[in-house]
Design a protein around this motif. Structure first.
Motif, mmCIF file in Angstrom:
data_model
loop_
_atom_site.group_PDB
_atom_site.id
_atom_site.type_symbol
_atom_site.label_atom_id
_atom_site.label_comp_id
_atom_site.label_asym_id
_atom_site.label_seq_id
_atom_site.Cartn_x
_atom_site.Cartn_y
_atom_site.Cartn_z
ATOM 1 N N GLY A 294 0.915 -1.212 0.032
ATOM 2 C CA GLY A 294 -0.142 0.022 0.036
ATOM 3 C C GLY A 294 1.025 1.281 0.047
ATOM 4 N N ARG A 295 2.043 1.060 -0.108
ATOM 5 C CA ARG A 295 3.008 2.376 0.003
ATOM 6 C C ARG A 295 3.154 3.014 -1.398
ATOM 7 N N TYR A 296 2.998 2.326 -2.406
ATOM 8 C CA TYR A 296 3.268 2.971 -3.786
ATOM 9 C C TYR A 296 2.264 2.711 -4.629
ATOM 10 N N ILE A 297 2.239 3.355 -5.815
ATOM 11 C CA ILE A 297 0.850 3.350 -6.647
ATOM 12 C C ILE A 297 1.793 3.235 -8.152
ATOM 13 N N LEU A 298 1.316 2.151 -9.096
ATOM 14 C CA LEU A 298 1.634 1.977 -10.284
ATOM 15 C C LEU A 298 0.547 2.564 -11.393
ATOM 16 N N SER A 299 1.016 3.463 -12.049
ATOM 17 C CA SER A 299 -0.064 3.779 -12.855
ATOM 18 C C SER A 299 0.545 3.725 -14.543
ATOM 19 N N ARG A 300 -0.294 3.342 -15.399
ATOM 20 C CA ARG A 300 0.203 3.197 -16.903
ATOM 21 C C ARG A 300 -0.721 4.322 -17.878
ATOM 22 N N ASP A 301 0.141 5.108 -18.496
ATOM 23 C CA ASP A 301 -0.533 5.795 -19.728
ATOM 24 C C ASP A 301 -0.100 5.485 -20.991
ATOM 25 N N TYR A 302 -0.234 5.774 -22.148
ATOM 26 C CA TYR A 302 -0.092 5.026 -23.290
ATOM 27 C C TYR A 302 1.466 4.886 -23.550
ATOM 28 N N LEU A 303 2.195 5.892 -23.289
ATOM 29 C CA LEU A 303 3.610 5.858 -23.367
ATOM 30 C C LEU A 303 4.520 5.383 -22.217
ATOM 31 N N SER A 304 4.249 5.437 -21.049
ATOM 32 C CA SER A 304 5.031 5.014 -20.056
ATOM 33 C C SER A 304 4.103 4.443 -18.672
ATOM 34 N N LEU A 305 5.185 4.024 -17.812
ATOM 35 C CA LEU A 305 4.736 3.605 -16.508
ATOM 36 C C LEU A 305 5.162 4.585 -15.283
ATOM 37 N N LYS A 306 4.383 4.824 -14.467
ATOM 38 C CA LYS A 306 4.919 5.596 -13.477
ATOM 39 C C LYS A 306 4.722 4.881 -12.092
ATOM 40 N N ILE A 307 5.593 5.347 -11.234
ATOM 41 C CA ILE A 307 5.637 4.826 -9.954
ATOM 42 C C ILE A 307 5.297 5.844 -8.969
ATOM 43 N N TRP A 308 4.440 5.954 -8.025
ATOM 44 C CA TRP A 308 4.257 7.080 -7.104
ATOM 45 C C TRP A 308 4.281 6.718 -5.788
ATOM 46 N N ASP A 309 4.848 7.471 -4.957
ATOM 47 C CA ASP A 309 4.964 7.227 -3.392
ATOM 48 C C ASP A 309 3.856 7.919 -2.989
ATOM 49 N N ILE A 310 3.106 7.279 -2.240
ATOM 50 C CA ILE A 310 1.466 7.645 -1.543
ATOM 51 C C ILE A 310 1.716 8.895 -0.750
ATOM 52 N N ASN A 311 3.132 9.055 -0.298
ATOM 53 C CA ASN A 311 3.316 10.309 0.781
ATOM 54 C C ASN A 311 3.887 11.323 0.080
ATOM 55 N N MET A 312 3.867 11.264 -1.351
ATOM 56 C CA MET A 312 4.458 12.419 -2.295
ATOM 57 C C MET A 312 3.586 12.771 -3.508
ATOM 58 N N ASP A 313 2.827 13.717 -3.599
ATOM 59 C CA ASP A 313 1.995 13.757 -4.653
ATOM 60 C C ASP A 313 2.032 14.520 -5.931
ATOM 61 N N THR A 314 3.619 15.277 -5.810
ATOM 62 C CA THR A 314 3.675 16.467 -6.682
ATOM 63 C C THR A 314 4.478 15.685 -7.735
ATOM 64 N N ARG A 315 5.099 14.740 -8.032
ATOM 65 C CA ARG A 315 5.768 13.883 -9.097
ATOM 66 C C ARG A 315 5.828 12.587 -8.686
ATOM 67 N N PRO A 316 6.006 11.699 -9.786
ATOM 68 C CA PRO A 316 6.393 10.300 -9.597
ATOM 69 C C PRO A 316 7.702 9.975 -9.132
ATOM 70 N N VAL A 317 7.890 8.860 -8.422
ATOM 71 C CA VAL A 317 9.250 8.633 -7.964
ATOM 72 C C VAL A 317 10.057 8.063 -9.116
ATOM 73 N N LYS A 318 9.436 7.367 -10.053
ATOM 74 C CA LYS A 318 10.042 6.874 -11.253
ATOM 75 C C LYS A 318 9.201 6.878 -12.406
ATOM 76 N N THR A 319 9.652 7.290 -13.371
ATOM 77 C CA THR A 319 9.013 7.339 -14.933
ATOM 78 C C THR A 319 9.686 6.539 -15.728
ATOM 79 N N ILE A 320 9.031 5.313 -16.187
ATOM 80 C CA ILE A 320 9.364 4.335 -17.103
ATOM 81 C C ILE A 320 8.849 4.678 -18.660
ATOM 82 N N PRO A 321 9.653 4.795 -19.559
ATOM 83 C CA PRO A 321 9.149 4.914 -20.937
ATOM 84 C C PRO A 321 9.036 3.540 -21.422
#
Length: 449
Positions: A294-321
């Motif tokens: 429950g600590r991280y969120i994984l999201s997928r859009d058309y071009l990339s994957l993003k990993i978010w820290d649930i405690n940091m909503d300004t930008r993703p921790v990792k962006t994977i093209p």
């Protein structure tokens, strides 16, 4: 980025279910539309466009990871909404398992309009073995005296797997249901369409609570739609939903009955220099998943994957093209509607790896820390290679099956990608490195040492 065999985890093809004919010969109804492991990993469910649910069971008699057919049942039938003159497809959009409490399995399946709770259980089939007219071996003459009358005897004949719809939850969504998620309390679940999210009690089928409603008073003012939703894995009051406006909202049901006001908004500011006609379409989030802790969120859009820290909503921790090589082809992809494809993403059972699909039946597994990746292809060549003992396509000579994948990574960039072959629906075993991949009408299983 090439990987060494130790970091790739030695992924190799394990099994394939389904008709192995050519893509052109596939019946539309046989195309797999969702795939889901249960919480133990011992069972696996697939749903298809023909409204069928097929369950597989771990084959304990075999070493390693192998599954066998368990049962199949027709979950949904095509319907017609006479009030709106709309055909409702039987296609299964999502399947979610409920945690097992007894010997029976319970799972939710949904098409565009109706959610069903199925009970799947072993049933003893009994037949009449002895009666007044038969002793079990041969026919008997009718009894002539009252004392000769005897009660019929029943005998066990066989065990069958039965599937019964215990609850049908209908008439609660004006638009197409695209997501369902069972709460960690195992008592409630949510269902989402483009504009609303409803909260249900599993035991009550004729009543639901609308907890998110983003429908504007005037539909001409509509600027975004809900694309996916999921409950937090351990905190039963939290859930998140993603939107076509490239943001994820975390909502807390303790705040208010209507969760239109989010507790947190995960959104990254777009670089104005990258803006184009396709920006809104490609930034729409197609899937979101909480990590198991429950600590991280994984999201997928058309071009990339993003990993978010649930405690940091300004930008993703990792962006994977994922689809950088397709940036120059967006116009063609818009023309053939592929730009609207909704790729799903999943966490590995250890929360250290993430997986998502691509075109030409490629899919990629990333180490969430180092971003080292493995590219694999759910293709017929995989089981051909297994039969003849050769390497998987794209591997360097001498490498183990699936260990090195620079060849496949290069192939992904080629012009000859088949956009009709796409990996949209994966699922990862909750406790080990085994993945299930839906590739058109086939179910592929891969495992790592």
């Amino acid at each position: 980025m090439d990987t060494d065999p130790s970091s790739s985890g030695n992924w190799r093809f394990a099994q394939c279910f389904g008709d192995k004919g050519e893509v052109e010969d596939i019946t539309e109804a046989d195309i797999i539309s969702t795939v889901e492991f249960d919480s133990t990993g011992n069972y696996l469910a697939t749903g298809d466009k023909g409204g069928r649910v097929v369950l597989f069971e771990r084959n304990e008699s075999k070493k390693g990871c192998e599954y066998k057919f368990y049962t199949e049942f027709q979950s949904h039938e095509p319907e017609f909404d006479y009030l709106k003159s709309l055909e409702i497809e039987e296609k299964i959009n999502k399947i979610k398992w409920c945690k097992r409490m007894n010997s029976a399995h319970f799972l939710l399946s949904t098409n565009d309009k109706t959610i069903k709770l199925w009970k799947v259980f072993e049933k003893s089939l009994r037949v009449v073995s002895e009666s007044n007219l038969h002793d079990g071996q041969r026919p008997l003459p009718p009894p002539t005296a009252q004392s000769h009358l005897r009660l019929p005897r029943m005998a066990h004949q066989d065990n069958i797997i039965a599937a019964v719809p215990r609850k049908v939850y209908s008439n609660a969504h004006a638009y197409h249901i695209h997501s369902i998620s069972v709460n960690s309390d195992q008592e409630t679940y949510i269902s989402a369409d483009d504009l609303r999210i409803n909260l249900w009690n599993l035991n009550i089928s004729d009543q639901s609570f609308n907890i998110v409603d983003i429908k504007p008073a005037n539909m001409e003012e509509l600027t975004e739609v809900i694309t996916a939703t999921e409950f937090h894995p351990s905190q039963c009051n939290l859930f998140m939903y993603s939107s076509s406006k490239s943001n994820i909202k975390l909502a807390d049901m303790r705040d208010s009955a209507l969760c239109d006001r989010h507790a947190k908004l995960f959104e990254e500011e777009e670089d104005p220099s990258n803006r184009s006609f396709f920006s809104e379409i490609i930034s729409s989030i197609s899937d979101v998943k909480f990590s198991h802790d429950g600590r991280y969120i994984l999201s997928r859009d058309y071009l990339s994957l993003k990993i978010w820290d649930i405690n940091m909503d300004t930008r993703p921790v990792k962006t994977i093209p994922i689809h950088d090589h397709l940036r120059g082809k967006l116009c063609d992809l818009y023309e053939n509607d592929c730009i609207f494809d909704k790729f799903e993403c999943v966490w590995g059972g250890d929360d250290k790896h993430v997986l998502t699909g691509s075109y030409h039946n490629y899919f990629r597994i990333y180490d969430a820390d180092t971003l080292n990746d493995v590219v694999l292809q759910a293709d017929k060549s995989a089981f051909k290679a297994k039969k003849i003992g050769g390497p998987l396509p794209g591997n360097k000579p001498g490498a183990k099956n699936g260990a090195r994948s620079s060849g496949l990574r290069d192939a992904m960039q080629m012009e000859t990608l088949d956009f009709n072959k796409k990996i949209l629906h994966p699922s990862w075993h909750p406790r080990e490195n085994t993945i299930a991949i839906a590739a058109t009408n086939n179910l592929f299983l891969y495992s790592a040492a």
